[in-house]
Motif scaffolding. Structure first.
Motif, mmCIF file in Angstrom:
data_model
loop_
_atom_site.group_PDB
_atom_site.id
_atom_site.type_symbol
_atom_site.label_atom_id
_atom_site.label_comp_id
_atom_site.label_asym_id
_atom_site.label_seq_id
_atom_site.Cartn_x
_atom_site.Cartn_y
_atom_site.Cartn_z
ATOM 1 N N VAL A 143 16.600 -2.655 -0.737
ATOM 2 C CA VAL A 143 16.466 -3.937 -0.459
ATOM 3 C C VAL A 143 17.204 -5.067 -0.517
ATOM 4 C CG1 VAL A 143 15.027 -6.143 -1.425
ATOM 5 C CG2 VAL A 143 13.885 -4.008 -1.164
ATOM 6 N N ASP A 173 3.157 -7.155 -0.926
ATOM 7 C CA ASP A 173 1.734 -7.020 -0.964
ATOM 8 C C ASP A 173 1.425 -7.068 -2.397
ATOM 9 O OD1 ASP A 173 3.276 -4.642 -1.474
ATOM 10 O OD2 ASP A 173 1.488 -3.425 -0.979
ATOM 11 N N HIS A 203 4.128 0.225 -9.445
ATOM 12 C CA HIS A 203 4.327 0.076 -7.771
ATOM 13 C C HIS A 203 5.846 0.513 -7.442
ATOM 14 C CE1 HIS A 203 5.866 -2.423 -4.304
ATOM 15 N NE2 HIS A 203 4.717 -1.976 -4.027
ATOM 16 N N SER A 204 6.809 0.617 -8.214
ATOM 17 C CA SER A 204 8.037 1.272 -7.925
ATOM 18 C C SER A 204 8.033 2.568 -7.592
ATOM 19 C CB SER A 204 9.181 0.771 -9.096
ATOM 20 O OG SER A 204 8.676 1.284 -10.332
ATOM 21 N N GLN A 208 4.452 2.663 3.329
ATOM 22 C CA GLN A 208 4.656 1.671 4.324
ATOM 23 C C GLN A 208 5.183 0.508 3.346
ATOM 24 O OE1 GLN A 208 1.942 -0.735 6.662
ATOM 25 N NE2 GLN A 208 3.316 -0.307 8.362
ATOM 26 N N THR A 209 4.441 0.148 2.241
ATOM 27 C CA THR A 209 4.810 -1.223 1.620
ATOM 28 C C THR A 209 5.669 -0.763 0.303
ATOM 29 O OG1 THR A 209 2.643 -1.330 0.580
ATOM 30 C CG2 THR A 209 2.997 -2.398 2.570
ATOM 31 N N LYS A 236 8.323 2.788 -0.984
ATOM 32 C CA LYS A 236 9.193 3.601 -0.550
ATOM 33 C C LYS A 236 9.191 4.307 0.628
ATOM 34 C CE LYS A 236 11.476 1.692 -3.761
ATOM 35 N NZ LYS A 236 11.137 2.067 -5.203
ATOM 36 N N GLU A 272 15.817 9.148 -9.055
ATOM 37 C CA GLU A 272 15.415 8.145 -8.128
ATOM 38 C C GLU A 272 14.529 8.368 -7.101
ATOM 39 O OE1 GLU A 272 14.925 4.565 -6.690
ATOM 40 O OE2 GLU A 272 15.693 4.811 -8.553
ATOM 41 N N GLN A 295 5.722 3.732 -5.640
ATOM 42 C CA GLN A 295 4.795 4.100 -4.281
ATOM 43 C C GLN A 295 5.311 4.473 -3.250
ATOM 44 O OE1 GLN A 295 1.902 0.454 -3.798
ATOM 45 N NE2 GLN A 295 2.151 0.703 -1.597
ATOM 46 N N MET A 318 6.863 -9.382 3.543
ATOM 47 C CA MET A 318 7.871 -8.731 3.154
ATOM 48 C C MET A 318 8.638 -7.865 4.230
ATOM 49 S SD MET A 318 6.040 -5.634 0.944
ATOM 50 C CE MET A 318 7.553 -4.562 0.870
ATOM 51 N N ARG A 321 -0.531 4.469 -2.310
ATOM 52 C CA ARG A 321 -0.997 2.955 -2.513
ATOM 53 C C ARG A 321 -2.242 2.980 -3.207
ATOM 54 N NH1 ARG A 321 -1.278 -2.267 1.576
ATOM 55 N NH2 ARG A 321 -2.172 -3.699 -0.183
#
Lengths: 318, 262
Positions: free
Chosen positions: A94, B182, A242-243, A248-249, A251, A196, A245, B121, A232
């Motif tokens: 990011v 999101d 969430h880290s 698309q939204t 990783k 990771e 996931q 985002m 998701r």
């Protein structure tokens, strides 16, 4: 030979694997010059040199941690002005993408993000990207300014090629305008001890089918030395952070082996894992779209199949 | 003038569930596909509306750069509750890359007037995720990006950004550019009343000359990048699929061992 700037991603001086991949790719287009921001350049230099960095331009300004992203752009821009590189390679995190985007604007350069390969070409570096949820592969190049390219993890196998890698201090002036967003506090994430997600060679992921219980997924991951991913649906249900996931939204991963347990495989999920080398799925529903992608699929209850797989792998290792 | 002018940047994208493809000039084929407001931009519209609801005197303007169909994205955002829209449309924009589009968008935002710029985002087609920080660079204002939570009060944005290694609390003064993930909160569905009201809301259409941009500064020919090849990835060959007969895990182990993956 022209120099290529490589932006170093590290954790307190420990160089992360994607940087070694970038150094390896950079050698195809020129002589890698590493840009190291923050504390620990001397600790990192031997590793950077081993993978081909001819020098390490280092800066450690307090503004790098006190303000969001932009002071690091000032530093990379200073390195750019110092070296006049043939290209700039930045890890596709990011923050890496934000830094690269701003550098491209400042230097009047074209920008390519999320490359999965970089090669030398007649008209400058050629970047391969995987687009539209992995359904197309494109080859692109930059036509204005100096190519600024962000590269995804797992895009190359790091290969050693020792070079001098001496540390040079980089003079950086952080502009007032770069101090717009203050980082008031920073809370480090607890380490799980697992690799990771985006860098792992093996990912074991769980979805709706795990029904709140990731223990079987985690046990298999630990048996394989793998990272844990989640769909998701599983993240939205609050079963996993969430880290982790994938999709698309979350990783986008491209490991050697992706094992999907209880994941149906909606397009949004496929977008994040479709380019994995080998895909394996376990799902109760034989109609699940994930089975369109698999090299090997088992239609069955993941709570039977996954623990049996883990036990079998453990037994074979003894 | 409203005390808080919020501008939300939205993108009209091909539906990801359709077969997306490239046109002959290797730009994204937008002609024969159903398009829609990029799902991730709905979160930005939602946050804009929540901020507006929390302060007395705010106005939400939705801006897009895109062909005629892109009006569809503006309509959706207006039906969710946006107050007005700006549509930058010009045939010469075709094929612009992120550096070109961002300079047009920055000009349109300045033309509109802003205190807070809100973005999603990333788009669901290009998916670069760099436009918000590039916009902040072009506008010369603070960036607060990839936020899962934000509050705007007395001209100050406070926010949380959740990264892989750490979670950061951020603070900046307006004007600023913000992008939300999101995780920032479910986007509302347009109500029937909202859909009807949207038809009467003002949409300003601008072309490049309205923004003082020369045609040769943007578009495919002036892009900073060039796509030389776009090849459809061969469909994955479906491998073995078996029903678990009680030994599925062991057979899976055999497969992995055979491929030297374990």
């Amino acid at each position: 030979m022209a120099e290529v700037l490589v932006y170093v991603d590290h954790a307190d001086g420990a160089v992360r694997k994607p940087t070694l991949e970038l150094l390896t790719l950079a050698r195809r287009i020129g002589e890698p010059v590493a840009v190291f921001l923050g504390a620990g350049a001397e600790d990192a230099a031997p590793t950077l040199a081993e993978y081909g960095a001819t020098k390490v331009l280092a800066a450690d300004e307090p503004e790098f941690v006190e303000y969001l992203v932009v002071p690091k752009v000032d530093a990379l821009h200073a390195a750019f002005a110092h070296v006049s590189p043939a290209a700039v390679l930045v890890p596709s995190s990011v923050e890496g993408k934000e830094i690269a985007g701003r550098l491209a604007v400042r230097t009047g350069s074209g920008l390519i993000t999320d490359a999965v390969d970089v090669e030398a070409g007649e008209d400058g570096p050629v970047a391969t990207q995987s687009v539209f949820a992995g359904s197309y592969t494109t080859k692109s190049r930059i036509t204005k300014g100096t190519p600024v390219i962000t590269v995804k993890p797992n895009s190359a196998a790091p290969a050693a090629a020792p070079a001098a890698g001496s540390v040079e201090r980089l003079a950086v002036t952080v502009a007032e305008a770069s101090k717009g967003t203050e980082v008031v506090s920073r809370t480090a994430r607890e380490s799980t001890g697992r690799p990771e997600l985006t860098e792992a060679a093996v990912v074991v992921a769980g979805g709706r089918g795990v029904n709140g219980d990731f223990s079987a997924v985690e046990a298999l991951a630990d048996s394989l030395g793998a990272a844990v991913g989640a769909s998701r649906a599983a993240v939205d249900a609050g079963w996993y952070p969430h880290s982790n996931q994938v999709g698309q939204t979350g990783k986008s991963v491209s490991p050697q082996l992706y094992i999907a347990a209880g994941i149906s495989g909606a397009i949004q999920h496929r977008a994040g894992m479709q380019t994995s080398r080998t895909i394996v799925a376990v799902n109760k529903d034989e109609e699940a779209p994930i089975f369109d992608l698999v090299d090997y699929g088992v239609v069955g209850d993941l709570f039977d199949v996954v623990p049996q797989l883990t036990a079998e792998l453990d037994a074979r290792r003894r | 003038m409203k005390t808080l002018r919020i501008v939300v940047c939205v993108k009209y994208v091909p539906d990801a569930t359709c077969d997306r493809r490239f046109a002959d000039d290797l730009t994204v084929d937008r002609d024969d596909l159903d398009g829609l407001l990029s799902e991730l931009d709905e979160y930005a519209v939602e946050q804009a509306l929540q901020i507006k609801e929390a302060v007395d005197d705010a106005e939400v303007t939705v801006v897009t750069v895109g062909p005629e169909d892109a009006l569809g994205a503006l309509s959706k955002a207006l039906s969710m509750g946006g107050d007005k829209a700006v549509h930058v449309e010009d045939d010469d924009l075709h094929g612009s890359d992120v550096l070109g589009t961002s300079s047009v968008l920055a000009r349109a935002i300045e033309h509109t007037g802003y205190d807070l710029v809100l973005c999603g985002m990333a788009s669901t087609d290009g998916g670069m995720g760099v436009l918000p920080s590039i916009l902040a660079e072009r506008l010369g204002v603070p960036q607060l990006t990839q936020l899962s939570e934000l509050t705007v009060k007395d001209g100050v944005v406070t926010a949380r950004r959740d990264g892989d290694l750490a979670s950061e609390q951020l603070r900046a003064s307006l004007p600023a550019v913000v992008s939300v993930t999101d995780r920032s909160g479910e986007a509302r569905y347009p109500s029937f009343k909202g859909i009807m009201a949207a038809k009467k809301k003002p949409v300003e259409t601008l072309d490049l000359s309205d923004l003082g941009i020369a045609a040769d500064e943007v578009g495919l020919a002036a892009a900073w990048t060039k796509v030389d090849e776009a090849a459809q990835r061969p469909p994955r060959t479906v491998g073995t699929i078996l029903a678990d007969d009680g030994s599925g895990g062991r057979q899976l182990a055999d497969f992995l061992a055979g491929r030297r993956l374990v």
